[in-house]
Scaffold this motif. Structure first.
Motif, PDB file in Angstrom:
ATOM      1  N   LEU A   1       0.860  -1.166   0.000  1.00  0.00           N
ATOM      2  CA  LEU A   1       0.000   0.000   0.000  1.00  0.00           C
ATOM      3  C   LEU A   1       0.909   1.232   0.000  1.00  0.00           C
ATOM      4  O   LEU A   1       1.830   1.324   0.809  1.00  0.00           O
ATOM      5  N   GLU A   2       0.665   2.167  -0.926  1.00  0.00           N
ATOM      6  CA  GLU A   2       1.441   3.401  -0.982  1.00  0.00           C
ATOM      7  C   GLU A   2       0.487   4.581  -0.867  1.00  0.00           C
ATOM      8  O   GLU A   2      -0.562   4.616  -1.511  1.00  0.00           O
ATOM      9  N   MET A   3       0.867   5.549  -0.033  1.00  0.00           N
ATOM     10  CA  MET A   3       0.032   6.714   0.239  1.00  0.00           C
ATOM     11  C   MET A   3       0.913   7.958   0.233  1.00  0.00           C
ATOM     12  O   MET A   3       1.948   7.981   0.895  1.00  0.00           O
TER      13      MET A   3
ATOM     14  N   THR B   1       6.568  12.861   8.532  1.00  0.00           N
ATOM     15  CA  THR B   1       7.678  11.991   8.900  1.00  0.00           C
ATOM     16  C   THR B   1       7.111  10.791   9.644  1.00  0.00           C
ATOM     17  O   THR B   1       5.902  10.721   9.904  1.00  0.00           O
ATOM     18  N   ASP B   2       7.974   9.882  10.022  1.00  0.00           N
ATOM     19  CA  ASP B   2       7.531   8.699  10.745  1.00  0.00           C
ATOM     20  C   ASP B   2       6.865   9.049  12.081  1.00  0.00           C
ATOM     21  O   ASP B   2       5.996   8.339  12.550  1.00  0.00           O
ATOM     22  N   LYS B   3       7.236  10.169  12.674  1.00  0.00           N
ATOM     23  CA  LYS B   3       6.649  10.580  13.949  1.00  0.00           C
ATOM     24  C   LYS B   3       5.239  11.155  13.783  1.00  0.00           C
ATOM     25  O   LYS B   3       4.486  11.245  14.753  1.00  0.00           O
ATOM     26  N   ASP B   4       4.867  11.552  12.563  1.00  0.00           N
ATOM     27  CA  ASP B   4       3.556  12.147  12.301  1.00  0.00           C
ATOM     28  C   ASP B   4       2.490  11.113  11.952  1.00  0.00           C
ATOM     29  O   ASP B   4       1.314  11.459  11.874  1.00  0.00           O
ATOM     30  N   ILE B   5       2.882   9.878  11.715  1.00  0.00           N
ATOM     31  CA  ILE B   5       1.979   8.862  11.170  1.00  0.00           C
ATOM     32  C   ILE B   5       1.742   7.771  12.201  1.00  0.00           C
ATOM     33  O   ILE B   5       2.677   7.289  12.836  1.00  0.00           O
TER      34      ILE B   5
ATOM     35  N   VAL C   1       8.378   5.582   5.554  1.00  0.00           N
ATOM     36  CA  VAL C   1       8.027   6.789   4.822  1.00  0.00           C
ATOM     37  C   VAL C   1       9.315   7.381   4.265  1.00  0.00           C
ATOM     38  O   VAL C   1      10.288   7.564   4.985  1.00  0.00           O
ATOM     39  N   VAL C   2       9.318   7.595   2.945  1.00  0.00           N
ATOM     40  CA  VAL C   2      10.482   8.149   2.257  1.00  0.00           C
ATOM     41  C   VAL C   2       9.996   9.252   1.326  1.00  0.00           C
ATOM     42  O   VAL C   2       9.120   9.011   0.485  1.00  0.00           O
ATOM     43  N   ASN C   3      10.542  10.440   1.498  1.00  0.00           N
ATOM     44  CA  ASN C   3      10.191  11.584   0.647  1.00  0.00           C
ATOM     45  C   ASN C   3       8.680  11.819   0.564  1.00  0.00           C
ATOM     46  O   ASN C   3       8.141  12.074  -0.507  1.00  0.00           O
ATOM     47  N   GLY C   4       7.991  11.692   1.695  1.00  0.00           N
ATOM     48  CA  GLY C   4       6.567  11.976   1.733  1.00  0.00           C
ATOM     49  C   GLY C   4       5.669  10.877   1.192  1.00  0.00           C
ATOM     50  O   GLY C   4       4.477  11.094   1.024  1.00  0.00           O
ATOM     51  N   VAL C   5       6.221   9.698   0.932  1.00  0.00           N
ATOM     52  CA  VAL C   5       5.411   8.570   0.464  1.00  0.00           C
ATOM     53  C   VAL C   5       5.491   7.460   1.511  1.00  0.00           C
ATOM     54  O   VAL C   5       6.568   6.958   1.815  1.00  0.00           O
ATOM     55  N   LEU C   6       4.330   7.117   2.072  1.00  0.00           N
ATOM     56  CA  LEU C   6       4.247   6.016   3.026  1.00  0.00           C
ATOM     57  C   LEU C   6       4.094   4.720   2.248  1.00  0.00           C
ATOM     58  O   LEU C   6       3.272   4.629   1.336  1.00  0.00           O
TER      59      LEU C   6
END
Length: 147
Positions: free
Chosen positions: A46-48, A54-58, A122-127
């Motif tokens: 799944l890509e979002m 960042t990882d702390k926001d999700i 999460v890399v460059n704003g893509v989860l």
């Protein structure tokens, strides 16, 4: 929503004493991230798009085969320069308009997902959420014996 439904709502307000904006929920339409889901024989992915996160926001949770992805940002709107978030280094906001945002999306995970093996990055704003598939028992024929 049908693209033309927005225009129907827009023009419905013209015959009245005042013009009424359509009831379309812009905030929900533009703040709920869209997803892509791919599958291979070994994995669901799944890509979002979550720009600026960042990882702390999700937050990601799995409960009874329901995968829930959520995020929350809190920033106060403040347009008064004397109260607009002064920092210790002398930097201050002149206008601050970014406000609170929150989203939560839930997905039913297929039966063949090994929930203990789910991973996310999460890399460059893509989860990217990887959900490994477990082997399900193949159907087998059961012999019937005469007694």
């Amino acid at each position: 929503m049908n693209e033309l439904a927005l225009f129907n709502d827009l023009f419905d307000g013209f015959g009245e004493d005042r013009f009424v904006l359509p009831s379309f929920n812009y905030r929900k339409a533009f703040t709920t991230p869209k997803v892509d889901v791919k599958e291979t024989k070994d994995l669901y992915t799944l890509e979002m798009d979550l720009p600026g996160k960042t990882d702390k926001d999700i937050s990601i949770e799995i409960d009874r085969n329901i995968l829930t992805i959520s995020s929350e940002n809190k920033t106060e709107k403040n347009e008064k320069p004397e109260e607009a978030g002064k920092k210790d280094d002398g930097e201050k906001y002149i206008i601050r308009e970014r406000t609170y945002s929150h989203f939560s999306r839930s997905f039913t995970v297929p039966e063949d997902v090994e929930t203990e093996g789910i991973s996310a990055e999460v890399v460059n704003g893509v989860l990217k959420v990887n959900m490994p598939r477990k082997l399900l028992a193949e159907p087998r024929r059961i012999e019937v014996k005469a007694c």
